[in-house]
Write a protein that holds these residues in place. Structure first.
Motif, mmCIF file in Angstrom:
data_model
loop_
_atom_site.group_PDB
_atom_site.id
_atom_site.type_symbol
_atom_site.label_atom_id
_atom_site.label_comp_id
_atom_site.label_asym_id
_atom_site.label_seq_id
_atom_site.Cartn_x
_atom_site.Cartn_y
_atom_site.Cartn_z
ATOM 1 N N PRO A 303 0.821 -1.214 0.000
ATOM 2 C CA PRO A 303 0.000 0.000 0.000
ATOM 3 C C PRO A 303 0.854 1.262 0.000
ATOM 4 O O PRO A 303 1.924 1.307 0.618
ATOM 5 N N THR A 304 0.406 2.282 -0.678
ATOM 6 C CA THR A 304 1.111 3.558 -0.699
ATOM 7 C C THR A 304 0.851 4.328 0.586
ATOM 8 O O THR A 304 -0.113 4.061 1.313
ATOM 9 N N VAL A 305 1.708 5.301 0.848
ATOM 10 C CA VAL A 305 1.503 6.160 2.009
ATOM 11 C C VAL A 305 0.172 6.908 1.882
ATOM 12 O O VAL A 305 -0.575 7.054 2.852
ATOM 13 N N GLU A 306 -0.126 7.351 0.682
ATOM 14 C CA GLU A 306 -1.382 8.089 0.463
ATOM 15 C C GLU A 306 -2.593 7.215 0.769
ATOM 16 O O GLU A 306 -3.571 7.685 1.377
ATOM 17 N N ALA A 307 -2.540 5.936 0.384
ATOM 18 C CA ALA A 307 -3.663 5.036 0.664
ATOM 19 C C ALA A 307 -3.812 4.815 2.158
ATOM 20 O O ALA A 307 -4.939 4.777 2.682
ATOM 21 N N VAL A 308 -2.703 4.698 2.870
ATOM 22 C CA VAL A 308 -2.768 4.496 4.306
ATOM 23 C C VAL A 308 -3.309 5.758 4.993
ATOM 24 O O VAL A 308 -4.124 5.673 5.924
ATOM 25 N N LEU A 309 -2.889 6.933 4.544
ATOM 26 C CA LEU A 309 -3.404 8.170 5.117
ATOM 27 C C LEU A 309 -4.905 8.322 4.868
ATOM 28 O O LEU A 309 -5.658 8.750 5.752
ATOM 29 N N ASP A 310 -5.351 7.970 3.666
ATOM 30 C CA ASP A 310 -6.786 8.024 3.390
ATOM 31 C C ASP A 310 -7.546 7.091 4.311
ATOM 32 O O ASP A 310 -8.637 7.433 4.811
ATOM 33 N N ALA A 311 -6.999 5.901 4.530
ATOM 34 C CA ALA A 311 -7.646 4.942 5.444
ATOM 35 C C ALA A 311 -7.662 5.479 6.875
ATOM 36 O O ALA A 311 -8.659 5.328 7.587
ATOM 37 N N ALA A 312 -6.548 6.115 7.275
ATOM 38 C CA ALA A 312 -6.489 6.709 8.617
ATOM 39 C C ALA A 312 -7.546 7.788 8.773
ATOM 40 O O ALA A 312 -8.216 7.886 9.820
ATOM 41 N N ASP A 313 -7.700 8.617 7.762
ATOM 42 C CA ASP A 313 -8.731 9.649 7.812
ATOM 43 C C ASP A 313 -10.116 9.026 7.931
ATOM 44 O O ASP A 313 -10.989 9.526 8.643
ATOM 45 N N ALA A 314 -10.315 7.915 7.223
ATOM 46 C CA ALA A 314 -11.627 7.270 7.235
ATOM 47 C C ALA A 314 -11.970 6.690 8.599
ATOM 48 O O ALA A 314 -13.105 6.806 9.064
#
Length: 319
Positions: A303-314
């Motif tokens: 997973p990319t950092v951006e995908a992990v950050l989006d998941a964290a936001d969710a």
């Protein structure tokens, strides 16, 4: 009714077995529940308030010097304690030869898996009642069904409840909101790149969360410290008992972790959690708990950092 649940290891597997405690107390409120666990994981069953006693095995240590006097004494003491408990029922959901043998030390009939569904087929010879529950059911569902069939109650298979408690007072040298990061795991192929962790920690700091990075052995500590050194305000705590780790996780605003016990514990404790899986199929293993969880990746996927950050936001509303 006094029962013994035999699930000695590993950390994540014991965590995934804990919803059966909530089910069992719902089906049999009078039940007194004891657990048999490997000594390094003895704190994990105590997160379930209804588990009143944890007996400890030490097979990982005993096998180094099986004939030493202290080993014979420890095994003898455990046998005596298990027999003296006088259980009404014993359920072995570990499915290994050593767990089946230890379950027989109670002197009571033992329930386990059939030969075709048990992890080590020889273990099935030690069971008086056998459950035909394949591993393809998934760990949480399989353990819950094993207890439900053994003790005679119905469950909602799709909605496990952990209902764990981690309320120990732990002094942590960090103030304000923090994210717990589980950057280490038992196998290198499960790791997420260190540079990704650094970028993630920097972005979480911009969202108002400092990073607390966990470790379990000297090699893991070095990795945690390398990552923390590149993230402003990141903390690598001293090694602590799992009971204290649970208390720290319970106070985190967010957990982000690879496929390791710490990440699974945070999710089970109801913390908003993001799992990073790079060599494990998320169809069969993912983060699961009483709070919002998302699991990213899969076999051969990073997973990319951006995908992990989006998941964290969710899961945590970090933004």
């Amino acid at each position: 009714m006094k029962v013994l649940i035999v699930k000695t290891s590993s950390m994540g597997d014991i965590i995934h077995a804990l919803p059966l405690v909530h089910d069992l107390t719902g089906g049999h409120p009078e039940a007194e529940i004891h657990w048999l666990a490997e000594e390094s994981f003895r704190d994990i069953p105590t997160f379930a308030p209804a588990v009143s006693t944890v007996h400890r095995t030490a097979f990982r240590r005993w096998r180094r010097t099986p004939f030493a006097a202290n080993v014979r004494e420890e095994i003898g003491a455990l046998k005596s304690a298990l027999r003296a408990a006088d259980y009404d029922a014993v359920l072995d959901i570990q499915g290994l030869l050593r767990s089946a043998v230890a379950a027989r030390w109670t002197g009571k009939p033992v329930t386990g898996y059939t030969r075709r569904t048990v992890r080590e087929p020889l273990a099935s010879w030690f069971y008086d009642k056998k459950l035909d529950l394949p591993e393809s059911l998934g760990a949480v569902r399989r353990y819950r069904l094993a207890a439900a069939e053994t003790f005679g109650y119905a469950i909602d298979e799709e909605h496990p409840v952990f209902a764990l408690r981690a309320d120990r007072a732990v002094a942590l040298p960090v103030t304000g909101p923090y994210a717990a990061l589980a950057v280490n795991t038992s196998r290198d192929e499960k790791l997420w790149p260190e540079a990704h962790w650094v970028r993630l920690g920097e972005e979480l700091l911009r969202r108002g969360m400092r990073s607390v990075i966990f470790w379990g052995n000297p090699e893991e500590r070095l990795r945690a410290e390398r990552i923390a050194a590149r993230i402003e305000g990141a903390l690598v705590p001293e090694r602590m008992p799992l009971a204290d780790v649970g208390a720290v996780l319970a106070g985190a605003r967010l957990m982000v972790g690879v496929d390791t016990g710490i990440a699974h514990l945070a999710a089970a404790l109801g913390r908003p959690s993001v799992g990073i899986f790079v060599s494990t199929p998320t169809e069969t293993l993912r983060l699961i708990g009483d709070g919002p969880c998302l699991s990213l990746g899969g076999v051969g996927e990073v997973p990319t950092v951006e995908a992990v950050l989006d998941a964290a936001d969710a899961v945590a509303g970090a933004r």
